[in-house]
Design an enzyme around this catalytic site. Structure first.
Site, PDB file in Angstrom:
ATOM      1  N   CYS A 150       0.814  -1.216   0.000  1.00 44.71           N
ATOM      2  CA  CYS A 150       0.000   0.000   0.000  1.00 44.71           C
ATOM      3  C   CYS A 150       0.851   1.271   0.000  1.00 44.71           C
ATOM      4  O   CYS A 150       1.549   1.540  -0.957  1.00 44.71           O
ATOM      5  CB  CYS A 150      -1.001  -0.026   1.154  1.00 44.71           C
ATOM      6  SG  CYS A 150      -2.378   1.152   0.908  1.00 44.71           S
TER       7      CYS A 150
ATOM      8  N   HIS B 135      -4.559  -4.400   0.467  1.00 42.73           N
ATOM      9  CA  HIS B 135      -4.315  -4.895   1.828  1.00 42.73           C
ATOM     10  C   HIS B 135      -4.789  -6.343   1.959  1.00 42.73           C
ATOM     11  O   HIS B 135      -5.755  -6.630   2.680  1.00 42.73           O
ATOM     12  CB  HIS B 135      -5.039  -4.026   2.852  1.00 42.73           C
ATOM     13  CG  HIS B 135      -4.360  -2.734   3.140  1.00 42.73           C
ATOM     14  ND1 HIS B 135      -3.186  -2.654   3.863  1.00 42.73           N
ATOM     15  CD2 HIS B 135      -4.685  -1.463   2.792  1.00 42.73           C
ATOM     16  CE1 HIS B 135      -2.817  -1.387   3.969  1.00 42.73           C
ATOM     17  NE2 HIS B 135      -3.697  -0.643   3.326  1.00 42.73           N
TER      18      HIS B 135
ATOM     19  N   GLU C 157      -3.647  -8.511   3.717  1.00 37.39           N
ATOM     20  CA  GLU C 157      -3.446  -8.951   5.101  1.00 37.39           C
ATOM     21  C   GLU C 157      -4.594  -8.563   6.021  1.00 37.39           C
ATOM     22  O   GLU C 157      -4.676  -9.049   7.162  1.00 37.39           O
ATOM     23  CB  GLU C 157      -2.138  -8.366   5.653  1.00 37.39           C
ATOM     24  CG  GLU C 157      -2.220  -6.934   6.162  1.00 37.39           C
ATOM     25  CD  GLU C 157      -2.214  -5.861   5.083  1.00 37.39           C
ATOM     26  OE1 GLU C 157      -2.231  -4.662   5.433  1.00 37.39           O
ATOM     27  OE2 GLU C 157      -2.190  -6.215   3.881  1.00 37.39           O
TER      28      GLU C 157
END
Length: 309
Positions: A142, A235, A237
């Site tokens: 990001c 993202h 994660e």
């Protein structure tokens, strides 16, 4: 094999509750295996939450991984206990003479801040330049992608008029690339950023291969041909409730945020969202660890021979 972390790191119990195999450092010392050394530069304010998210993805691999957490912002944290930072994080001076198999640089909530106004901009530039000679492969996530593109390729900061927030459809452009091995032709992944990553700008100013893109979110996954650099603009994660937490935080701050796209059922924030990107996130990190780190890193890190100019 599992990730290796300090015995008292909060992520140990957090991940074990999810049935994730985590090996503490004390137990790992009894195994005669050379683990991969992965450095995580955590730029997010809520560091413990971010640790849990990334360690979850790194743990889903047959490789044993020795995790080292790094911080470069010396200011007192408002979101992470000082004791935690002192116990589990190192400073750059502590590791600058070491070599690592992998480096992960996380995102940061700096989407509307000019690079020159980022307090630790000189430090992050130093780490990125240092990695050229000391790290086999680096994964930027990001905001870190935007920072790295500026530092390594001179691409200026580009921002959207409105924040990109939600879960977006992506297309795998190069299904036979090592980093996308096993990817579906289309898949969902979350984004939460002001940063803009037009594919044409990346193609024009770099020699990076764009592997995955989205009509709404732009370039999502791209990498250098020598596997030394990988960039993911979203993202993968994120936990299932991370976007919700950001949305309600902004509501409480009176910012009148847009409801994240394709996230809440029926676009109703009162309904609990479901994660639709977990398998993609795990596969992406396994591929990076296997093909970009494990298969090209030397057994003896003292014999590292970087190829990045």
């Amino acid at each position: 094999m599992p990730i290796r972390v300090p015995d008292e790191l909060p992520a140990v119990n957090f991940l074990r509750n999810e049935n994730v195999f985590v090996m503490t450092s004390s137990r790992a010392k009894t195994q005669e295996i050379r683990p991969l050394k992965v450095l995580v530069l955590n730029l997010m304010p809520k560091k413990i939450e971010t640790e849990n998210q990334f360690l979850r993805l790194l743990s889903n691999s047959p490789l044993q991984i020795d995790i080292q957490l790094l911080r470069i912002d010396s200011r007192e944290s408002k979101n992470t206990p000082t004791e935690h930072l002192n116990n589990f994080y190192c400073n750059f001076d502590d590791i600058q003479d070491e070599n690592f198999d992998g480096l992960i640089v996380t995102g940061a909530p700096l989407g509307l801040v000019d690079f020159c106004d980022v307090v630790y901009w000189p430090q992050i530039a130093r780490v990125i330049e240092w990695a050229k000679e000391h790290v086999t492969s680096t994964l930027f996530v990001c905001w870190a992608v935007q920072a790295a593109l500026n530092i390594l390729y001179g691409i200026p900061k580009m921002t959207r008029k409105e924040k990109l927030s939600g879960v977006y459809l992506h297309q795998t452009l190069q299904p036979h690339a090592l980093l996308t091995r096993g990817f579906d032709e289309t898949f969902l992944a979350p984004h939460s950023r002001y940063a803009d990553f037009p594919a044409d700008v990346i193609r024009q100013h770099t020699d990076l291969d764009i592997l995955v893109a989205s009509e709404q979110a732009g370039a999502y996954l791209f990498a250098s041909k020598d596997k030394r650099l990988a960039f993911v603009t979203g993202h993968p994660e994120y936990d299932v409730l991370t976007l919700a937490g950001e949305f309600f935080r902004d509501c409480d701050a009176g910012l009148d945020p847009t409801v994240p796209v394709n996230y809440f059922p029926e676009d109703n924030p009162e309904l609990e969202p479901k994660a639709s990107w977990r398998s993609h996130g795990h596969l992406l990190f396994v591929n990076w660890l296997n093909y970009y780190v494990y298969q090209i890193t030397p057994y003896d890190l003292r014999k590292m021979n970087p190829t990045l100019d």
